[in-house]
Design an enzyme around this catalytic site. Structure first.
Site, short mmCIF file in Angstrom:
data_model
loop_
_atom_site.label_atom_id
_atom_site.label_comp_id
_atom_site.label_asym_id
_atom_site.label_seq_id
_atom_site.Cartn_x
_atom_site.Cartn_y
_atom_site.Cartn_z
N GLU A 504 3.25 -1.01 -0.71
CA GLU A 504 2.26 -0.82 0.35
C GLU A 504 2.92 -1.07 1.70
OE1 GLU A 504 -1.10 -3.32 -0.65
OE2 GLU A 504 -1.45 -2.23 -2.53
N HIS A 527 -5.76 -0.34 0.49
CA HIS A 527 -5.98 -1.71 0.03
C HIS A 527 -7.07 -2.42 0.85
CE1 HIS A 527 -3.94 -5.33 -2.13
NE2 HIS A 527 -5.24 -5.50 -2.04
#
Ligand SMILES: NC(=O)C1=CN([C@@H]2O[C@H](COP(=O)(O)OP(=O)(O)OC[C@H]3O[C@@H](n4cnc5c(N)ncnc54)[C@H](O)[C@@H]3O)[C@@H](O)[C@H]2O)C=CC1
Ligand SMILES: O=C(O)C(=O)COP(=O)(O)O
Length: 643
Positions: A504, A527
């Site tokens: 990420e 997220h």
């Protein structure tokens, strides 16, 4: 009560001879300015109250920062003040409740050394004397102005013969006092600094617990966020064994501002780094940090922990703690806390929304509309009522989703590696394949333990029904992403929602790469499962509270890597001992205490495979030798004392 990393520094013998301490009153001894408070009292019910109080405050401030001469500031303030003699007792009561917290905490210091403390103030004796008398400071050690009154008891001004009413009054007063020996001045104002400038004090300490003035701080020998810090620096006896302002907090990944507010309110120093830090960066920043706050991104590895020379606790401002090497933290006596329920509901709501959006193929329809294409059709769109939802991981999130999904008419199946309470009409599957083969929608809510890597890979995807939908709001590594992309491209899966990824981006400035980009009927989110205002606020309160409780009382309730002990209220002193869990340590601790005739008031022990956590409440009578001996008990990892 307070934290003691080094008990030998905590209870030193007083410096001899003790220097004279010249302490300012307004905004130093007390949190407020006496005249401002008096104005507030005198103007109660007055239509212009706020305006006049504001004017008085502004004049006080100009006088304090040195932009207006002191005598002018005082004259102008008194002219604005319609105060009377009967207002003074009210003021005194008010000020007694507003003594600076660190001064209150260290009352015993003042009681012990009354002859060495002078209150030198350009405020007024009438309200200062009774407030400091409670701390054992006698009237002849209060040097301050005095009011003049008219026959009706109205305050008309000040006694002009008092040197403190003049410009440079504190300097004149110190000359008159003619103290021999070291003189230290503590204050928040420019006139306090001027004593040092005039050569009448060896040191000037800017006291910033209540107010911090740039011009004053810039000229100080030392800055004191609290009186504890003064006592600590000068090795003087103090109530807290370690000044809280020395506890450094490092917050990463932007937890809600409330977290920093709470830590600051406790007196800690807080530093924030927006976004995450990688391992090397964190290794550089972690030295000297006592509390580390992170979210799901930051990896707290063994290498990071090796550099963490002062770390007491780690706060995961989220649910997952797989990013932290919990065992290594535990072995070093670092307690880890998270927020296990604060964002649960947010993830559940997102999952439910995603299920409906995917069942109606919204990820395809909405972009078409934005592109000007009208594609009205029922093809591939379904109600979720009556559909089978397979929940993998029936923990807090999974079971909460189970309830909500049943409420909208879904049939719930679940699979968990642990025995779980079956809620509502949910049906337990004994194996993962059993669930995958039946569910129309599979949603993952397992934790991020390493073993869960590729829990869903090509084989598992192949077991899913044709056209089924997969949701991953758990952790990126739980799904084999290339296999998922292939299953979507081939049309075997009817859609997917993915919130978490094996890699990420570190900050919002970094781009996002994934094989899942551009695939049909796929919802991709950055997220954000737990990123709601409510969840973030709750987390930012929950985690600091747990950490502060641990530091202040030793309570480890809800720590994710420490033996959990909920402790009764502390009696007298509390010894906190963390040790490697080998036989005999408790006996050795108790032998030390017995050998020194220390009376144990209560003792609490809990262990896990790696460490033992023992709390011993003892009475007041003990000497430094006991502490030294306890530190030296073999297998001690960390030892601290709470007063
Ligand atoms: N997308 C996001 O923003 C968020 C993601 N999460 C993730 O969700 C996870 C779950 O959260 P909670 O429900 O609060 O945790 P939890 O610990 O209450 O539940 C996890 C459950 O998964 C089960 N489990 C673990 N491995 C399994 C496996 N291989 N097969 C079947 N069951 C398995 C456990 O026994 C446990 O019951 C967190 O650990 C976190 O990684 C949590 C919050 C926000
Ligand atoms: O709570 C969790 O475990 C999450 O995944 C949320 O993580 P975040 O705080 O958004 O980095």
């Amino acid at each position: 009560m307070g934290f003691v990393p080094d008990i030998t520094a905590a209870m030193p013998q007083p410096t001899t001879p003790l220097p004279y301490l010249i302490i300012d009153f307004d905004s130093t001894f007390t949190q407020v300015e006496g005249l401002d408070e008096l104005a507030d009292i005198a103007l109660q019910g007055h239509p212009d109250r706020e305006k006049v109080v504001g004017e008085i405050r502004a004049l006080t401030d100009r006088g304090m920062s040195g932009s207006l001469s002191f005598s002018e500031s005082l004259q102008q303030r008194l002219a604005l003040l319609p105060a009377r003699r009967e207002h003074l007792p009210v003021l005194v009561e008010q000020l007694k409740g507003k003594v600076s917290e660190s001064i209150v905490r260290n009352r015993s210091f003042f009681e012990r050394f009354p002859g060495r403390v002078y209150i030198v103030s350009s405020g007024f004796r009438e309200f200062i004397e009774p407030v400091v008398a409670d701390f054992g400071i006698q009237a002849d050690h209060v040097l301050a102005n005095t009011f003049t009154f008219d026959q009706d008891g109205r305050i008309t001004g000040f006694d002009p013969d008092n040197v403190l009413s003049r410009d440079g009054g504190k300097i004149l007063q110190l000359r008159e006092l003619d103290l021999s020996g070291d003189v230290y001045v503590l204050g928040d104002g420019y006139t306090d600094y001027q004593i040092r400038e005039a050569g009448l004090a060896n040191r000037f300490y800017a006291f910033t617990e209540n107010i911090s003035r740039e011009a004053v701080v810039a000229r100080a020998d030392e800055v004191l966020p609290s009186f504890d810090e003064f006592l600590y620096q000068n090795k003087l006896p103090m109530t807290l064994s370690y000044p809280k302002n020395r506890i450094k907090v490092l917050l990463l990944e932007n937890p809600d501002v409330r977290a920093a507010e709470l830590f600051r309110a406790e007196g800690y120093q807080v530093d924030s780094v927006p976004g995450g830090l990688d391992e090397e960066e964190l290794m550089e920043r972690i030295e000297g940090v006592s509390i580390l706050g992170i979210r799901s991104k930051t990896q707290v590895t063994q290498r990071v922990l090796d550099k963490a020379n002062r770390l007491i606790a780690i706060g995961a401002f989220c649910i997952g703690t797989n990013q932290i090497d919990l065992t290594e933290a535990m072995k070093r006596g670092v307690a880890v806390f998270n927020a296990p329920f604060s964002n649960t509901r947010s993830v559940v709501e997102l999952a439910l929304g995603e299920i409906i959006m995917l069942a109606r193929r919204i990820p395809e329809k909405s972009p078409k509309m934005h592109a000007g294409e009208w594609d009205k059709s029922a093809k591939g769109s379904f109600e979720i009522r009556g559909k089978k939802l397979g929940i993998v991981g029936y923990g807090n999130i999974g079971s909460q989703l189970s309830v909500v999904a049943e409420a909208v008419g879904m049939q719930v199946l679940y699979y968990d590696v642990a025995e779980k309470l079956q809620l509502g009409n949910a049906v337990r599957c004994r194996t993962l394949p059993e669930l995958l083969q039946q569910a129309d929608i599979v949603t993952l809510h397992v934790d991020g333990r390493k073993d869960n890597t590729n829990l869903i890979g090509a084989a598992e995807l192949a077991m899913m029904k044709p056209g089924a939908i997969l949701l991953n709001n758990a952790r990126g590594h739980v799904v084999d992403v290339p296999a998922l992309a292939a299953a979507l491209r081939s049309g075997h899966l009817g859609g997917a929602a993915v919130d978490v990824f094996p890699y990420e981006p570190k900050t919002n400035d970094e781009g996002f790469e994934s094989e899942l980009r551009g695939l049909p009927n796929v919802l991709l989110t950055p997220h954000i499962g737990g990123s709601t205002a409510e969840a973030q606020r709750n987390i930012a309160e929950f985690v600091p509270e747990r950490i502060m409780q641990y530091i202040n009382t030793g309570n480890t309730q809800q720590s994710v890597n420490f033996p959990n002990i909920q402790l009764p209220t502390q009696q007298a002193h509390r010894l906190i001992h963390i040790h490697a869990n080998v036989p005999g340590v408790l006996a050795r601790i108790n032998n030390v205490l017995a050998a020194h005739h220390v009376n144990i008031l209560g003792q609490y022990l809990k262990t896990n495979e790696q460490i033992g956590y023992v709390i011993t409440d003892i009475n007041q009578e003990y000497d430094q030798e006991v502490i030294k001996a306890l530190r030296e008990v073999e297998h001690t990892i960390k030892f601290r004392v709470l007063y």
